[in-house]
Design an enzyme around this catalytic site. Structure first.
Site, short mmCIF file in Angstrom:
data_model
loop_
_atom_site.label_atom_id
_atom_site.label_comp_id
_atom_site.label_asym_id
_atom_site.label_seq_id
_atom_site.Cartn_x
_atom_site.Cartn_y
_atom_site.Cartn_z
N LYS A 22 0.83 -1.22 0.00
CA LYS A 22 0.00 0.00 0.00
C LYS A 22 0.86 1.26 0.00
O LYS A 22 0.66 2.16 -0.81
CB LYS A 22 -0.91 -0.01 1.24
N ASN A 23 1.81 1.30 0.93
CA ASN A 23 2.55 2.56 1.12
C ASN A 23 3.61 2.81 0.05
O ASN A 23 4.21 3.88 0.01
CB ASN A 23 3.17 2.62 2.52
N CYS A 116 -6.35 12.66 13.09
CA CYS A 116 -5.93 11.28 12.83
C CYS A 116 -5.93 10.53 14.15
O CYS A 116 -5.55 11.08 15.19
CB CYS A 116 -4.55 11.27 12.21
N ARG A 121 0.17 14.24 13.47
CA ARG A 121 0.63 14.08 12.10
C ARG A 121 0.61 15.38 11.28
O ARG A 121 -0.09 15.50 10.28
CB ARG A 121 -0.16 12.97 11.40
N ASP A 304 4.33 0.41 12.22
CA ASP A 304 3.17 -0.27 11.63
C ASP A 304 3.07 -1.75 12.04
O ASP A 304 2.12 -2.43 11.66
CB ASP A 304 3.21 -0.16 10.09
N ARG A 396 -8.75 -0.78 4.35
CA ARG A 396 -7.88 0.28 3.82
C ARG A 396 -6.52 -0.28 3.42
O ARG A 396 -5.89 0.23 2.50
CB ARG A 396 -7.66 1.37 4.88
#
Ligand code: EPU
Length: 417
Positions: A22-23, A116, A121, A304, A396
């Site tokens: 994803k990132n 968030c 952030r 993460d 997501r």
């Protein structure tokens, strides 16, 4: 709203292919804004965040086609340079359009992302870097407004190695006049992947993967065909699942070199890890041994993976301390893990976890993407049924997670309403 129901206690075994990251996919899809012509992307994961970035790029008038895991994006006749609040608030990574729009179209208006769950952030370092490259930036009515007749290279030292900040500035610098040096840049593999993709488009970026990036600006970029790297966090999540369930999982289509810090911590817990060229096999111990963890920018232990390790430590044989150094509020999963019987105490930015022999199933609520993954992992080892609500967070960032777990022998299903 979908829920996921898990009846815990199954030992997971088998093989699973890791999806695209994803990132890495998010900034690489956005980089299509930097050129005319159609870029082709392979191994794009099927995720809500990917749909969100495609919606934003479509809104900006890019032409997008998707078939299987391939996406074609042509940003020829872009007619808008504004990323509205309704699209940006769904996903903070939308801020990634700021640098490319400014570099190619000389102006951009991008909504501030807003609140968030895991921390404040801010994006001050993105803005500071673009200002150093000559952009005039103002904050009006909740939007970042940026303009520059021409961006010019500069020597920029980031206060901290921000991932999307490094990506935004790197993309902007590809079309700037002269050379940009980015110091204290993030070193995540996703940064390397973006630099590699940009270089395939004709950019001249040196030093990717180190903390000093040198970007020689070029007149224009051209389209390229790019394959998205494997998702190291998805891989790490399955590795924890193998360890926690005393299972035996072989991951394919992954990159072991991206997971060194995760592998060394897993080995401390008693799991056996064997790596191949593009594969990792994890065999779980009879009982997880406790291990202390401190998150850090790459190549340190990834924030993460913090929630997933915390749930694993909840069933470890002793006491462990997990310290979060990247985000100031990334312990929101703790109260939900406690509902599964985890014994966790928070002290400042550390969580002290007293392992217990087992967890007990309960209804729980997903609060952010990685927190959701930890609840699924908890459900896999808990006695009885766990129902995870608000799984849109999970969608997501995990491509078909319940199908993959089912294939490995988990008793897990999605309840769709
Ligand atoms: N920061 C600032 N100012 C800035 C930018 C960042 O103070 O201008 C601070 C942040 O508040 C944070 C630290 O710097 O304390 C690091 O944040 P970073 O900017 O690196 O995070 P990010 O780019 O917003 C990406 C990933 C996150 C991942 C972090 C850290 C993407 C799209 N997101 O976020 O992924 O946790 O890096 O590795 O790449 C996820 O996938 O679940 C996720 C949250």
């Amino acid at each position: 709203m979908d829920k996921i129901q898990i009846n815990g206690g199954c030992r997971l075994a088998g093989e699973v292919a890791v999806s695209g990251a994803k990132n890495a996919a998010l900034p690489i899809l956005v980089s299509s804004l930097l050129t005319e012509g159609a870029c082709i992307y392979h191994n794009v994961p099927r995720l809500r965040d990917i749909e969100s970035i495609k919606d934003l790029l479509s809104y900006l008038c890019a032409d997008i086609e998707t078939w299987d895991d391939t996406v074609r994006i042509a940003a020829d006749g872009l007619c808008k340079t504004e990323a509205p609040y309704d699209l940006v608030r769904k996903m903070r990574a939308s801020i990634l359009v700021l640098g490319p729009l400014l570099a190619r179209y000389k102006k951009a208006r991008v909504s501030l992302p807003g609140g968030c769950a895991i921390g404040a952030r801010p994006i001050n370092l993105h803005l500071k870097g673009l200002a150093a490259m000559g952009a005039r930036i103002s904050l009006e009515h909740g939007y970042v407004e940026a303009e520059a007749e021409e961006l010019t290279g500069d020597d920029i030292c980031l206060d901290m190695p921000t991932v999307t900040g490094t990506e935004n500035l790197m993309m902007a610098a590809t079309l700037a006049k002269g050379t940009t040096i980015l110091r204290n840049a993030a070193r995540e593999p996703e940064i390397f992947a973006l630099a590699d993709a940009l270089n395939q488009m004709g950019a001249r970026i040196e030093g990717a993967g180190t903390s000093v990036l040198t970007i020689h600006g070029v007149e224009e970029l051209h389209p390229a065909e790019i394959t998205i790297m494997p998702d190291r966090i998805e891989a790490g999540t399955f590795m924890v699942a193998a360890a926690m369930t005393g299972g035996d999982i072989r991951l394919t289509r992954c990159e072991p070199a991206h997971l060194r810090s995760v592998i060394s911590k897993l080995e401390l817990t008693g799991a056996r890890v064997e790596t191949g060229v593009e594969s990792i096999r994890v065999t779980g111990p009879e009982r997880i041994a406790s291990a202390d963890i401190k998150t850090a920018p790459y190549p340190g232990f990834p924030t993460d993976m913090q929630a997933q390790f915390m749930v694993m430590m909840s069933v470890a044989s002793g006491l462990s301390v997990i310290t979060e150094t990247i985000f100031e509020n990334r312990f929101i999963h703790v109260s939900e893990l406690r509902r599964l019987g985890a014994n966790i105490r928070i002290s400042g930015n550390s969580a002290i976890i007293q392992g217990a022999p087992s967890l007990s199933g309960a209804p729980v609520m997903a609060t952010d993407l990685r927190a959701s993954a930890s609840l699924i992992l908890g459900g896999l080892v808990a006695k009885g049924a766990t129902i995870v609500d608000r799984v849109y967070h999970l969608d997501r960032g995990y491509d078909g997670i319940e199908k993959k777990f089912r294939k490995l022998g988990a008793d897990i299903q999605r309840i769709t309403r």
